[in-house]
Motif scaffolding. Sequence first.
Motif, PDB file in Angstrom:
ATOM      1  N   VAL A   1     -11.027   2.615  -3.174  1.00 19.72           N
ATOM      2  CA  VAL A   1      -9.574   2.474  -3.943  1.00 19.72           C
ATOM      3  C   VAL A   1      -8.499   1.986  -3.147  1.00 19.72           C
ATOM      4  O   VAL A   1      -8.029   0.507  -3.008  1.00 19.72           O
ATOM      5  CB  VAL A   1      -8.970   2.987  -5.148  1.00 19.72           C
ATOM      6  N   ILE A   2      -8.975   2.868  -1.727  1.00 16.88           N
ATOM      7  CA  ILE A   2      -7.403   3.022  -0.912  1.00 16.88           C
ATOM      8  C   ILE A   2      -7.701   2.017   0.197  1.00 16.88           C
ATOM      9  O   ILE A   2      -6.817   0.999   0.514  1.00 16.88           O
ATOM     10  CB  ILE A   2      -7.941   4.188   0.330  1.00 16.88           C
ATOM     11  N   ARG A   3      -9.206   1.182   1.257  1.00 22.17           N
ATOM     12  CA  ARG A   3      -9.711   0.015   1.396  1.00 22.17           C
ATOM     13  C   ARG A   3      -8.873  -1.338   0.967  1.00 22.17           C
ATOM     14  O   ARG A   3      -8.966  -1.996   1.259  1.00 22.17           O
ATOM     15  CB  ARG A   3     -11.423   0.328   1.308  1.00 22.17           C
ATOM     16  N   VAL A   4      -9.289  -0.920  -0.802  1.00 18.52           N
ATOM     17  CA  VAL A   4      -9.234  -2.357  -1.851  1.00 18.52           C
ATOM     18  C   VAL A   4      -7.660  -2.298  -0.977  1.00 18.52           C
ATOM     19  O   VAL A   4      -7.429  -3.505  -1.155  1.00 18.52           O
ATOM     20  CB  VAL A   4      -9.769  -2.226  -2.618  1.00 18.52           C
ATOM     21  N   PHE A   5      -7.040  -1.134  -1.709  1.00 13.62           N
ATOM     22  CA  PHE A   5      -5.523  -1.722  -1.691  1.00 13.62           C
ATOM     23  C   PHE A   5      -5.026  -1.636  -0.181  1.00 13.62           C
ATOM     24  O   PHE A   5      -3.763  -2.249   0.105  1.00 13.62           O
ATOM     25  CB  PHE A   5      -5.201  -0.055  -2.361  1.00 13.62           C
ATOM     26  N   GLU A   6      -5.616  -1.349   1.214  1.00 10.63           N
ATOM     27  CA  GLU A   6      -4.800  -1.670   1.742  1.00 10.63           C
ATOM     28  C   GLU A   6      -4.990  -2.859   2.294  1.00 10.63           C
ATOM     29  O   GLU A   6      -4.408  -3.509   3.214  1.00 10.63           O
ATOM     30  CB  GLU A   6      -5.069  -0.375   3.590  1.00 10.63           C
ATOM     31  N   HIS A   7      -5.827  -3.615   2.487  1.00  8.95           N
ATOM     32  CA  HIS A   7      -6.590  -4.936   2.437  1.00  8.95           C
ATOM     33  C   HIS A   7      -5.527  -5.491   1.818  1.00  8.95           C
ATOM     34  O   HIS A   7      -4.836  -6.599   2.436  1.00  8.95           O
ATOM     35  CB  HIS A   7      -8.331  -5.348   2.470  1.00  8.95           C
TER      36      HIS A   7
ATOM     37  N   GLN B   1     -16.720  -5.038   7.406  1.00  6.03           N
ATOM     38  CA  GLN B   1     -18.007  -4.877   7.182  1.00  6.03           C
ATOM     39  C   GLN B   1     -17.396  -3.526   6.075  1.00  6.03           C
ATOM     40  O   GLN B   1     -17.339  -3.648   4.687  1.00  6.03           O
ATOM     41  CB  GLN B   1     -19.306  -4.388   7.821  1.00  6.03           C
ATOM     42  N   ASP B   2     -16.577  -2.578   6.552  1.00  6.82           N
ATOM     43  CA  ASP B   2     -16.584  -1.554   5.212  1.00  6.82           C
ATOM     44  C   ASP B   2     -15.844  -1.606   4.400  1.00  6.82           C
ATOM     45  O   ASP B   2     -15.648  -1.699   2.483  1.00  6.82           O
ATOM     46  CB  ASP B   2     -15.657  -0.315   6.293  1.00  6.82           C
ATOM     47  N   TYR B   3     -14.151  -2.585   5.138  1.00  5.25           N
ATOM     48  CA  TYR B   3     -13.540  -3.685   3.432  1.00  5.25           C
ATOM     49  C   TYR B   3     -13.812  -4.558   2.873  1.00  5.25           C
ATOM     50  O   TYR B   3     -13.919  -4.410   1.500  1.00  5.25           O
ATOM     51  CB  TYR B   3     -12.301  -4.506   4.349  1.00  5.25           C
ATOM     52  N   ARG B   4     -14.782  -5.188   3.977  1.00  2.00           N
ATOM     53  CA  ARG B   4     -15.844  -5.830   2.615  1.00  2.00           C
ATOM     54  C   ARG B   4     -16.817  -5.176   1.754  1.00  2.00           C
ATOM     55  O   ARG B   4     -16.901  -6.058   0.445  1.00  2.00           O
ATOM     56  CB  ARG B   4     -17.231  -7.065   3.612  1.00  2.00           C
ATOM     57  N   ASP B   5     -18.055  -4.429   1.371  1.00  2.00           N
ATOM     58  CA  ASP B   5     -18.241  -3.600   1.373  1.00  2.00           C
ATOM     59  C   ASP B   5     -17.691  -2.818  -0.030  1.00  2.00           C
ATOM     60  O   ASP B   5     -17.805  -2.794  -1.287  1.00  2.00           O
ATOM     61  CB  ASP B   5     -19.386  -2.689   1.899  1.00  2.00           C
ATOM     62  N   SER B   6     -16.405  -2.174   0.268  1.00  2.66           N
ATOM     63  CA  SER B   6     -15.319  -1.675  -0.610  1.00  2.66           C
ATOM     64  C   SER B   6     -15.008  -2.747  -1.818  1.00  2.66           C
ATOM     65  O   SER B   6     -14.817  -2.418  -3.228  1.00  2.66           O
ATOM     66  CB  SER B   6     -14.145  -1.029   0.073  1.00  2.66           C
TER      67      SER B   6
ATOM     68  N   SER C   1      -2.724  -4.666   0.358  1.00  2.00           N
ATOM     69  CA  SER C   1      -1.014  -4.495   1.224  1.00  2.00           C
ATOM     70  C   SER C   1      -1.087  -2.920  -0.312  1.00  2.00           C
ATOM     71  O   SER C   1      -0.972  -4.267  -0.981  1.00  2.00           O
ATOM     72  CB  SER C   1      -0.320  -5.480   1.428  1.00  2.00           C
ATOM     73  N   TRP C   2      -0.406  -2.578   0.977  1.00  2.00           N
ATOM     74  CA  TRP C   2       0.091  -1.128  -0.850  1.00  2.00           C
ATOM     75  C   TRP C   2       1.421  -1.789  -1.737  1.00  2.00           C
ATOM     76  O   TRP C   2       1.094  -1.122  -2.852  1.00  2.00           O
ATOM     77  CB  TRP C   2       0.681  -0.181  -0.345  1.00  2.00           C
ATOM     78  N   ASP C   3       1.932  -2.698  -1.428  1.00  2.00           N
ATOM     79  CA  ASP C   3       3.322  -3.566  -1.992  1.00  2.00           C
ATOM     80  C   ASP C   3       2.965  -4.101  -3.532  1.00  2.00           C
ATOM     81  O   ASP C   3       2.881  -4.182  -4.376  1.00  2.00           O
ATOM     82  CB  ASP C   3       4.075  -4.507  -0.865  1.00  2.00           C
ATOM     83  N   THR C   4       1.872  -4.885  -2.930  1.00  2.00           N
ATOM     84  CA  THR C   4       0.713  -5.882  -3.481  1.00  2.00           C
ATOM     85  C   THR C   4      -0.042  -5.212  -4.832  1.00  2.00           C
ATOM     86  O   THR C   4       0.253  -5.550  -5.979  1.00  2.00           O
ATOM     87  CB  THR C   4      -0.015  -6.903  -3.151  1.00  2.00           C
ATOM     88  N   SER C   5      -0.891  -4.076  -4.559  1.00  2.00           N
ATOM     89  CA  SER C   5      -1.820  -3.264  -4.869  1.00  2.00           C
ATOM     90  C   SER C   5      -0.347  -2.631  -6.288  1.00  2.00           C
ATOM     91  O   SER C   5      -0.356  -2.363  -7.324  1.00  2.00           O
ATOM     92  CB  SER C   5      -2.586  -2.682  -4.331  1.00  2.00           C
ATOM     93  N   ARG C   6       0.717  -2.155  -5.385  1.00  2.00           N
ATOM     94  CA  ARG C   6       1.310  -1.670  -6.903  1.00  2.00           C
ATOM     95  C   ARG C   6       2.125  -1.882  -7.392  1.00  2.00           C
ATOM     96  O   ARG C   6       2.153  -1.752  -9.466  1.00  2.00           O
ATOM     97  CB  ARG C   6       2.574  -0.786  -6.021  1.00  2.00           C
ATOM     98  N   ARG C   7       2.207  -4.169  -7.304  1.00  2.00           N
ATOM     99  CA  ARG C   7       2.927  -4.783  -8.615  1.00  2.00           C
ATOM    100  C   ARG C   7       1.532  -4.693  -9.717  1.00  2.00           C
ATOM    101  O   ARG C   7       1.953  -5.376 -10.476  1.00  2.00           O
ATOM    102  CB  ARG C   7       3.131  -5.784  -8.160  1.00  2.00           C
ATOM    103  N   ILE C   8       0.213  -5.337  -8.855  1.00  2.00           N
ATOM    104  CA  ILE C   8       0.193  -6.125  -9.988  1.00  2.00           C
ATOM    105  C   ILE C   8      -1.384  -5.224 -10.374  1.00  2.00           C
ATOM    106  O   ILE C   8      -1.848  -4.802 -11.792  1.00  2.00           O
ATOM    107  CB  ILE C   8      -1.820  -6.634  -8.942  1.00  2.00           C
TER     108      ILE C   8
END
Length: 614
Positions: free
Chosen positions: A303-309, A344-349, A311-318
């Motif tokens: 979840v953290i890798r997805v939110f980082e990719h 590769q880690d971001y893609r897998d997450s 962006s945390w601002d977009t993740s808080r919004r959606i």
Amino acid sequence: MTRRVPKGSRHVLRVVRSRRFDFMLKHFISTVLLFVGTFVAVMLPAPRAHAQQFVEEAGTLESLYESRARSVLNSFLRPHEYTIVVSAELDQDQKKLKDYQDKMELQFIPGLPIPMDPQLVPATNDLHSMKNKVTIDLVLNTDVSPEKEALLKTVLTSKLHLNEEAGDAIKVSRARLPDGNVETPVQKPQVLPEFSWKTWGLIVLLALIALAGVVFWFNGRKNAKGEEEQEKPKREEFQPTGSRQPEAHASDDKSSEEAEQERLLARELTDLKDQLLFIVAQYPQIAAKTVSEMLNEQHEEDVIRVFEHLSWDTSRRIFDGISPRTWARLGLKVKERDSQPSTQDYRDSMSRVYRAILSRFLEAGAEKDDANPFGFLFRLSYHEKKQLLAQEPASSFAMISLFAEGEDLSSVMEVVPTQIQNDMLLEIARLETLPESTLVSVANSLKERLRAIKAAPSIFANGPSLAAKILRSYSPEKEIEMYNRMKNDDPASANSVRRIIAQFEDIAFYPGEMVASVMSLMDLEEISKAFFGVPTDIRGPVFSYLPPKRAKMIERDLETPGFNVSFSDMALARRAFCLKLEQVLKSRGQTLETVWQDIDVRLQQQDQSLKLVV
């Protein structure tokens, strides 16, 4: 029958015997003399060496007397007004000399300190005991007064412990000494001697040899390189057809393959991101529930890798359906990370999170969000929910709670007043049947009100939060003063502020184990300053959660008559307590608002129990 030796032969034999005897006698005498000389050299002492040793020790003693004499004379005269010569005579006792030498050798044993001043060496006492007499020749300048001369002679006799009966003497004479301001001629540095023609010839020869070596080295390297280039086509001719790939292009092909792989990964990650954003925008409640379930199943890193990719601002919004406590927990996980994930880690997450949301969507059905009459309510922000549900009765909240689960129910309960929560429990307990028309009516009423709110939107300034930030920006003593004034002028605002930033006066309401955790982070002096002036009936229950010895030490400090704390020190210590309390709450993933909700429940239960007793 005896054989007679001829007369001439007899003479020759006599001569030979005589010479042999002379040779043996000389050899014997030389051997004896060599032995006697060696014995004398080994067994008898060398007077010259000992005499030389006594001269060295006498010089050492003269240096000691001269340094002492100069320390006395410098107190009365300038250095250019006198000169001094010391001569000492020693008792040439070999035993005393050997004892002195043995003690001097002890000063240089590894590990023992060496005195900086030679006069402090213990062996110096033995050197003074070997003294027969000391003669000091003091030459004074002509301008030194006779009174000072007599004084100097008396002081030197006393300082150097001279005994005239033993032969010690001070001889004073006068002469015209050079002035101390005379400049000494500056010695010019010695110029190195010029090299001879032989030296220059040797230098030129060595330079030519070095130059020839460098030329031969470059020539050999060039020839070896040319031979290698000539041999290379020959080796390629005999290589099989399948193995003629140039080695120079191997690294380039490898780098190009890696670049192509990175490009494909980046494109795949972008496609997954677009698909994830589309499904989250269409079904936010399903996405928020899925992410919450993944967090509960220990998939925080994905979840953290997805939110980082994203962006945390977009993740808080959606993902606005995720509770603040969950965001706080994610923040702690991010703080503890010590490595940067790869593409590769971001893609897998991203793939795992997208598949989880898609699976949940297929299980629930695309129409389930619309089947919930209050589904639109759970997608609103906190302020929109609070504004929309401000005037709703407990019965409406009871119907909404029937269609809310987990995070949705928690987000609704955050805006429900305490009294409404109590009445809502009673309404839910009385529910048996619920007409669908009633549900539709309540849902339509909320939708109409929401459209009106969006038609005339309001800006939420969050006054209590702003007031809390301003209070915390003041000095500690100013914060206490302004908070007390707020309590007198506007108790409701003060009650809102105390739920945002911790106040020391509320320490009696906080859970005991939490207060004990905070005080374990503070030293005894800081705790004593913070609790200075707090009544015993309030601090007693708080100290009961501490170890008995630590609590007794704090009580002893507070009860000491001479223990006085200024207002500024007390305010500073209390602010430190409040900051550490907020830090403990943050580490536990809690907020001060949730703590006060528990406090409100506990206080209501106490009031009800008191009413029952009455």
